[in-house]
Every structure is written in C-alpha cells, then in structure tokens.
Design a protein around this motif. Structure first.
Motif, short mmCIF file in Angstrom:
data_model
loop_
_atom_site.label_atom_id
_atom_site.label_comp_id
_atom_site.label_asym_id
_atom_site.label_seq_id
_atom_site.Cartn_x
_atom_site.Cartn_y
_atom_site.Cartn_z
N LEU A 138 0.82 -1.26 0.06
CA LEU A 138 -0.12 0.07 0.05
C LEU A 138 0.79 1.15 0.11
O LEU A 138 0.42 2.18 -0.39
N ALA A 139 2.24 1.24 0.77
CA ALA A 139 2.90 2.27 0.62
C ALA A 139 3.55 2.46 -0.68
O ALA A 139 3.85 3.65 -1.24
N ALA A 140 3.74 1.41 -1.54
CA ALA A 140 4.55 1.56 -2.88
C ALA A 140 3.56 1.81 -4.02
O ALA A 140 4.08 2.29 -5.03
N CYS A 141 2.19 1.61 -3.94
CA CYS A 141 1.45 1.60 -4.98
C CYS A 141 0.28 2.94 -4.90
O CYS A 141 0.36 3.64 -3.92
N ASP A 142 -0.21 3.02 -6.29
CA ASP A 142 -1.23 4.17 -6.31
C ASP A 142 -2.61 3.73 -6.34
O ASP A 142 -3.42 4.20 -5.57
N VAL A 143 -2.69 2.34 -6.55
CA VAL A 143 -3.98 1.81 -6.61
C VAL A 143 -3.78 0.34 -5.96
O VAL A 143 -2.87 -0.31 -6.40
N PHE A 144 -4.43 -0.03 -4.91
CA PHE A 144 -4.26 -1.40 -4.14
C PHE A 144 -5.64 -2.03 -4.53
O PHE A 144 -6.69 -1.64 -4.15
N VAL A 145 -5.60 -3.20 -5.07
CA VAL A 145 -6.64 -4.13 -5.47
C VAL A 145 -6.75 -5.23 -4.39
O VAL A 145 -6.07 -6.02 -4.48
N ILE A 146 -7.88 -5.32 -3.74
CA ILE A 146 -8.28 -6.24 -2.90
C ILE A 146 -8.75 -7.47 -3.84
O ILE A 146 -9.67 -7.08 -4.79
N PHE A 147 -7.97 -8.46 -3.97
CA PHE A 147 -8.17 -9.86 -4.66
C PHE A 147 -9.20 -10.61 -4.18
O PHE A 147 -9.06 -11.69 -3.37
N ASP A 148 -10.58 -10.27 -4.44
CA ASP A 148 -11.69 -10.86 -3.55
C ASP A 148 -12.40 -12.19 -4.48
O ASP A 148 -13.18 -12.82 -3.95
N ASP A 149 -11.95 -12.04 -5.80
CA ASP A 149 -13.09 -12.83 -6.36
C ASP A 149 -12.00 -14.16 -6.95
O ASP A 149 -11.95 -14.61 -7.90
N VAL A 150 -11.11 -14.65 -5.90
CA VAL A 150 -10.33 -15.86 -6.22
C VAL A 150 -10.44 -16.76 -5.03
O VAL A 150 -11.23 -16.25 -3.96
N GLN A 151 -10.14 -18.03 -5.03
CA GLN A 151 -10.52 -19.10 -4.22
C GLN A 151 -9.78 -18.82 -2.61
O GLN A 151 -8.90 -18.15 -2.64
N PHE A 152 -10.84 -18.83 -1.81
CA PHE A 152 -10.36 -18.78 -0.21
C PHE A 152 -9.16 -19.66 -0.02
O PHE A 152 -9.41 -20.89 -0.13
N PRO A 153 -7.94 -19.27 0.55
CA PRO A 153 -6.83 -20.14 0.87
C PRO A 153 -7.16 -20.49 2.29
O PRO A 153 -6.86 -19.56 3.17
N ARG A 154 -7.67 -21.65 2.60
CA ARG A 154 -7.80 -22.09 3.90
C ARG A 154 -6.70 -22.21 5.18
O ARG A 154 -6.86 -22.05 6.13
N ARG A 155 -5.58 -22.20 4.61
CA ARG A 155 -4.31 -22.08 5.41
C ARG A 155 -3.71 -20.73 5.47
O ARG A 155 -2.39 -20.75 5.81
N GLY A 156 -4.17 -19.75 4.81
CA GLY A 156 -3.72 -18.54 4.38
C GLY A 156 -4.05 -17.46 5.74
O GLY A 156 -4.45 -17.87 6.92
N ARG A 157 -3.87 -16.21 5.28
CA ARG A 157 -4.10 -15.10 6.55
C ARG A 157 -5.27 -14.51 6.13
O ARG A 157 -5.56 -13.35 6.53
N VAL A 158 -6.12 -14.74 5.31
CA VAL A 158 -7.29 -14.11 5.16
C VAL A 158 -8.26 -13.82 6.22
O VAL A 158 -8.88 -12.78 6.51
N HIS A 159 -8.40 -14.96 6.84
CA HIS A 159 -9.28 -15.07 8.15
C HIS A 159 -8.60 -15.08 9.41
O HIS A 159 -9.31 -15.52 10.29
N ARG A 160 -7.22 -15.11 9.40
CA ARG A 160 -6.49 -15.30 10.91
C ARG A 160 -5.27 -14.20 10.99
O ARG A 160 -4.68 -13.77 9.82
N CYS A 161 -5.12 -13.77 12.12
CA CYS A 161 -4.07 -12.91 12.32
C CYS A 161 -3.13 -13.52 13.55
O CYS A 161 -3.41 -13.99 14.50
N GLN A 162 -1.70 -13.48 13.03
CA GLN A 162 -0.91 -13.88 14.13
C GLN A 162 -0.32 -12.85 15.22
O GLN A 162 -0.16 -11.86 14.87
N MET A 163 -1.02 -13.07 16.44
CA MET A 163 -0.62 -12.16 17.49
C MET A 163 0.98 -12.38 18.09
O MET A 163 1.22 -11.40 18.59
N SER A 164 1.42 -13.49 18.09
CA SER A 164 2.69 -13.94 18.56
C SER A 164 3.16 -15.23 18.16
O SER A 164 2.22 -15.97 17.70
N PRO A 165 4.30 -15.72 18.22
CA PRO A 165 4.86 -16.93 17.67
C PRO A 165 3.73 -18.17 17.91
O PRO A 165 3.84 -18.49 19.25
N GLY A 166 3.24 -18.84 17.07
CA GLY A 166 2.31 -19.93 17.23
C GLY A 166 1.01 -19.67 17.69
O GLY A 166 0.34 -20.46 17.78
#
Length: 223
Positions: A24-52
């Motif tokens: 977001l700091a480097a771009c003029d337009v940031f596109v939220i890629f929302d019409d792609v398959q949900f990655p179940r092991r990714g970070r779309v639905h979860r936030c790391q608060m501390s190690p593990g």
C-alpha cells in the motif's frame, strides 16, 4: 505518487504482518483480490498475534472452491469472536485514538465478511498514513475466464497501470516477459526484515510512529 501509475493486487488479509502494508505504501492503487479461491491455510481469516498464536475469524463451513467474496460468518460469529478476542486481552483499554478505533472495529457489527476485511485494511492504512486508492477486483470489468498472471495483467491494464508491484513470495507466479509485452514493469518488494511481524499488537500499543517508519523505510522493490 510513484512516477508510473503503480498497481498492487493482493488477497485481503486480517491484520497481516507489517510487510504486507508495504504494498500500500508503494502503489497508487491497491486491489483487494476478492474473486479468487479462499486459501484455507492462509491469512485471510486469521491474524498472528505472537509466535504460534493466532486470532481466527469464525467462518461458516463452505465448499473448498468458495471465493473470498463469498465467505460468510458462522451463525454464532459475534459471541465466538468475543471469546477469542478475550484470550488475547482484547479489546483492552484504548490508550490511543488508533487503538480505540480498532477496539470499535473488533467488537462492532460484523456485516459482510469481505467488507469487514476491507474495513480492517482501510483502518490500518489510515493509521499508517497510507493513501492508495483501494478497490475490489470483483468490481473491475475484466474477462472472468482469465486466470493467473493473465488475470493480474488485465486488472493492471484496466486501471491504466504501467507498473505492477508484488510481494516477494510471488516471484514464481509471474514472468517478466509477459508483463513487458503488456507494457507493464514488473517489480517485487524486497523480503521484509522489519520490526513488526505482528501488526495488531503493534497497532494497539504505543509504537505507532515506529510502525509507520518501519513500513515506509522497508518499502523497496527490485526487478
């Protein structure tokens, strides 16, 4: 902002590490890629608060091929999320205007799932003084049958972009020659080696100026 009109395309993550916001700091337009398959092991639905340790949003069960834009909350999402927030002491006593806004966001109405993720990204961008235009890929008129880098190239072209910035982990996904033939410069951020791998605790703390500086000073890219 950046000479050439610069576009970044990325899935909407739930309070990701600070290095994500370098896009977001480097771009003029940031596109939220929302019409792609949900990655179940990714970070779309979860936030790391501390190690593990992860704060996970309560989603309804959905088919494996579900797109991000079609995600839905679990029926008991509000009460479940409140319990999960409490495990991390959230929301704690808001000590700053930013932490107060985040507390209202985390405990407020959930509404549309994609809208909730977008609101979190916008809230963080505002806290970091980042001002790209933010759009959803599902609202951009491109050929829906396109996949992979052809789809990204089409998005950049539709937005009049001459430069595409991607996260460092995306090098295996794109071919510079294909972008060059489309009249687009392809660049990747350098690997993030900053101080804030866990951005939600940082936003709720008292090191906001350091966080802003960290994101901006590490927002460098290479070919």
């Amino acid at each position: 902002m950046t000479g050439k009109r610069t576009i970044a395309v990325m899935q909407p993550y739930f309070f990701p590490y600070a290095g994500y916001f370098r896009l977001l700091a480097a771009c003029d337009v940031f596109v939220i890629f929302d019409d792609v398959q949900f990655p179940r092991r990714g970070r779309v639905h979860r936030c790391q608060m501390s190690p593990g340790r992860w704060l996970t949003l309560p989603l309804a069960p959905m088919p494996f091929v579900t797109l991000i834009k079609n995600l839905r909350w679990a029926s008991d999402a509000r009460s479940t999320l409140d319990k999960r927030l409490a495990v991390f002491g959230l929301p704690d006593r808001a000590a700053t205007p930013v932490s107060e806004r985040i507390s209202r966001y985390l405990t407020g109405p959930l509404g549309d799932m994609t809208g909730y993720l977008e609101e979190g990204l916008r809230l963080t961008a505002d806290a970091l003084d980042l001002e790209p235009e933010i759009l959803r890929s599902s609202n951009i008129d491109i050929d829906p049958t396109l996949r992979g880098q052809e789809r990204v190239i089409s998005i950049v072209q539709a937005l009049g972009g001459q430069r595409y910035i991607n996260a460092p982990g995306g090098r295996s996904l794109y071919e510079a020659e294909a972008f060059r033939e489309a009249g687009i410069d392809l660049h990747f951020l350098v690997p993030y080696a900053g101080r804030f791998p866990y951005i939600l605790p940082a936003l709720c703390g008292d090191h906001l100026a350091d966080l802003r500086d960290d994101v901006r000073t590490t927002s460098r890219w290479t070919a």
